[in-house]
Design an enzyme around this catalytic site. Structure first.
Site, mmCIF file in Angstrom:
data_model
loop_
_atom_site.group_PDB
_atom_site.id
_atom_site.type_symbol
_atom_site.label_atom_id
_atom_site.label_comp_id
_atom_site.label_asym_id
_atom_site.label_seq_id
_atom_site.Cartn_x
_atom_site.Cartn_y
_atom_site.Cartn_z
ATOM 1 N N GLU A 30 -47.927 17.478 2.577
ATOM 2 C CA GLU A 30 -48.408 18.861 2.528
ATOM 3 C C GLU A 30 -47.334 19.771 1.935
ATOM 4 O O GLU A 30 -46.135 19.522 2.082
ATOM 5 C CB GLU A 30 -48.786 19.285 3.962
ATOM 6 C CG GLU A 30 -49.311 20.679 4.136
ATOM 7 C CD GLU A 30 -50.602 20.996 3.378
ATOM 8 O OE1 GLU A 30 -50.589 20.917 2.149
ATOM 9 O OE2 GLU A 30 -51.594 21.368 4.038
ATOM 10 N N ASP A 31 -47.765 20.807 1.259
ATOM 11 C CA ASP A 31 -46.807 21.752 0.673
ATOM 12 C C ASP A 31 -46.216 22.689 1.721
ATOM 13 O O ASP A 31 -45.014 22.903 1.772
ATOM 14 C CB ASP A 31 -47.451 22.563 -0.470
ATOM 15 C CG ASP A 31 -48.753 23.247 -0.066
ATOM 16 O OD1 ASP A 31 -49.226 23.049 1.076
ATOM 17 O OD2 ASP A 31 -49.315 23.986 -0.898
ATOM 18 N N ASP A 50 -48.330 26.697 7.750
ATOM 19 C CA ASP A 50 -48.216 28.123 8.043
ATOM 20 C C ASP A 50 -48.755 28.334 9.462
ATOM 21 O O ASP A 50 -48.019 28.226 10.441
ATOM 22 C CB ASP A 50 -49.020 28.844 6.962
ATOM 23 C CG ASP A 50 -48.911 30.351 6.998
ATOM 24 O OD1 ASP A 50 -48.017 30.856 7.683
ATOM 25 O OD2 ASP A 50 -49.710 31.027 6.333
ATOM 26 N N PHE A 52 -44.671 35.350 1.752
ATOM 27 C CA PHE A 52 -45.609 34.608 0.905
ATOM 28 C C PHE A 52 -44.860 34.047 -0.298
ATOM 29 O O PHE A 52 -44.285 34.792 -1.083
ATOM 30 C CB PHE A 52 -46.761 35.500 0.455
ATOM 31 C CG PHE A 52 -47.850 34.721 -0.203
ATOM 32 C CD1 PHE A 52 -48.794 34.043 0.561
ATOM 33 C CD2 PHE A 52 -47.922 34.619 -1.586
ATOM 34 C CE1 PHE A 52 -49.795 33.284 -0.041
ATOM 35 C CE2 PHE A 52 -48.917 33.874 -2.200
ATOM 36 C CZ PHE A 52 -49.851 33.197 -1.416
ATOM 37 N N ARG A 108 -48.421 27.777 -9.965
ATOM 38 C CA ARG A 108 -48.117 26.444 -9.422
ATOM 39 C C ARG A 108 -47.068 25.751 -10.278
ATOM 40 O O ARG A 108 -46.284 24.948 -9.782
ATOM 41 C CB ARG A 108 -49.386 25.580 -9.379
ATOM 42 C CG ARG A 108 -50.468 26.111 -8.447
ATOM 43 C CD ARG A 108 -51.582 25.076 -8.294
ATOM 44 N NE ARG A 108 -52.797 25.624 -7.721
ATOM 45 C CZ ARG A 108 -53.034 25.768 -6.419
ATOM 46 N NH1 ARG A 108 -52.103 25.418 -5.548
ATOM 47 N NH2 ARG A 108 -54.166 26.264 -5.978
HETATM 48 P P1 IMP Z 1 -52.317 26.945 7.445
HETATM 49 O O1 IMP Z 1 -53.652 26.373 7.832
HETATM 50 O O2 IMP Z 1 -52.220 28.404 7.753
HETATM 51 O O3 IMP Z 1 -51.134 26.159 7.955
HETATM 52 O O4 IMP Z 1 -52.367 26.959 5.884
HETATM 53 C C1 IMP Z 1 -51.727 26.192 5.033
HETATM 54 C C2 IMP Z 1 -52.240 26.520 3.645
HETATM 55 O O5 IMP Z 1 -52.215 27.939 3.383
HETATM 56 C C3 IMP Z 1 -51.325 25.907 2.640
HETATM 57 O O6 IMP Z 1 -51.724 24.598 2.314
HETATM 58 C C4 IMP Z 1 -51.413 26.866 1.489
HETATM 59 O O7 IMP Z 1 -52.500 26.510 0.666
HETATM 60 C C5 IMP Z 1 -51.682 28.213 2.103
HETATM 61 N N1 IMP Z 1 -50.443 29.009 2.244
HETATM 62 C C6 IMP Z 1 -49.852 29.371 3.394
HETATM 63 N N2 IMP Z 1 -48.740 30.099 3.171
HETATM 64 C C7 IMP Z 1 -48.625 30.176 1.824
HETATM 65 C C8 IMP Z 1 -47.655 30.799 0.962
HETATM 66 O O8 IMP Z 1 -46.658 31.427 1.371
HETATM 67 N N3 IMP Z 1 -47.871 30.665 -0.369
HETATM 68 C C9 IMP Z 1 -48.945 29.991 -0.888
HETATM 69 N N4 IMP Z 1 -49.861 29.389 -0.116
HETATM 70 C C10 IMP Z 1 -49.707 29.482 1.233
HETATM 71 MG MG MG Z 2 -51.679 23.101 0.951
#
Ligand code: IMP
Ligand code: MG
Length: 193
Positions: free
Chosen positions: A102-103, A106, A155, A168
């Site tokens: 995973e990237d 959050d 962000f 990207r």
């Molecule tokens: P979570 O479900 O909130 O943990 O969301 C994770 C997803 O939200 C990631 O896979 C990203 O696609 C997006 N995301 C969360 N924070 C960022 C950020 O700072 N930049 C870009 N995408 C983000």
């Molecule tokens: Mg992602």
């Protein structure tokens, strides 16, 4: 020149720092999975495609890669936690060691969904590797087995992470300081037909 406006982007993690950390993560994963049997890297599209490309080359083991795409409804900056499968894996993971790539984690809601979903398919093991983690945003606790960097609640864009589906291909992780889309005006289309 670059397509993005560098004066409007603060570098958070440089290309060099990314690459050396990813090499170290690959070495650790290689040691941990050596001799364990089938390893599958599951790339969570789209944000993880560059991380998968570099991490997989830093792992010195036979492995396969597969791709999954989920979408969570939300605004430009955060997900709502309502997750939907957009593209599923193409192969069974039963009895395999699965590492979700995973990237960023959050709120943790996307990863919770993925873990619950993939666990039902009876993998031999299921672990998580994430390049980034924003600990202050967690809404649910997920265990990150391998983590690249903890970052503050800002962000970020680049190295796979998008803003309006762009940036990207910016080669490092940065923070957009502009309050707008930080593109270089010289690269905007001036074509008139
Ligand atoms: P979570 O479900 O909130 O943990 O969301 C994770 C997803 O939200 C990631 O896979 C990203 O696609 C997006 N995301 C969360 N924070 C960022 C950020 O700072 N930049 C870009 N995408 C983000
Ligand atoms: Mg992602």
């Amino acid at each position: 020149m670059t397509f993005y406006d560098q004066s409007k982007i603060e570098t958070l993690i440089s290309q060099e720092t990314l690459q050396s950390r990813i090499k170290a993560m690959g070495t650790q994963i290689t040691q941990d999975y050596l001799g364990q049997g089938d390893l599958v890297l599951v790339c969570v599209l789209k944000g993880s495609y560059l991380f998968l490309a570099d991490l997989s080359r830093a792992i010195d083991l036979p492995l396969t890669v597969d791709f999954i795409s989920v979408s969570s409804y939300g605004n430009d900056y955060e997900s709502s936690g309502v997750v939907r499968m957009v593209h599923d894996l193409s192969h069974s993971i039963e009895n395999k060691h699965v590492l979700i790539v995973e990237d960023i984690i959050d709120t943790g809601l996307t990863m919770s969904y993925l873990l619950a979903n993939l666990q039902t398919r009876k993998p031999k093991s299921l672990k998580v590797v994430s390049l980034l983690h924003k600990p202050s945003k967690a809404k649910t606790q997920v265990q990150i087995d391998y983590l690249g960097f903890e970052i503050p609640d800002r962000f970020v864009i680049g190295y796979g992470l998008d803003f309006h589906n762009q940036f990207r291909n910016m080669p490092y992780i940065g923070v957009n300081l502009s309050g707008d889309i930080p593109l270089n005006p010289a690269y905007l289309s001036t074509k008139t037909e």
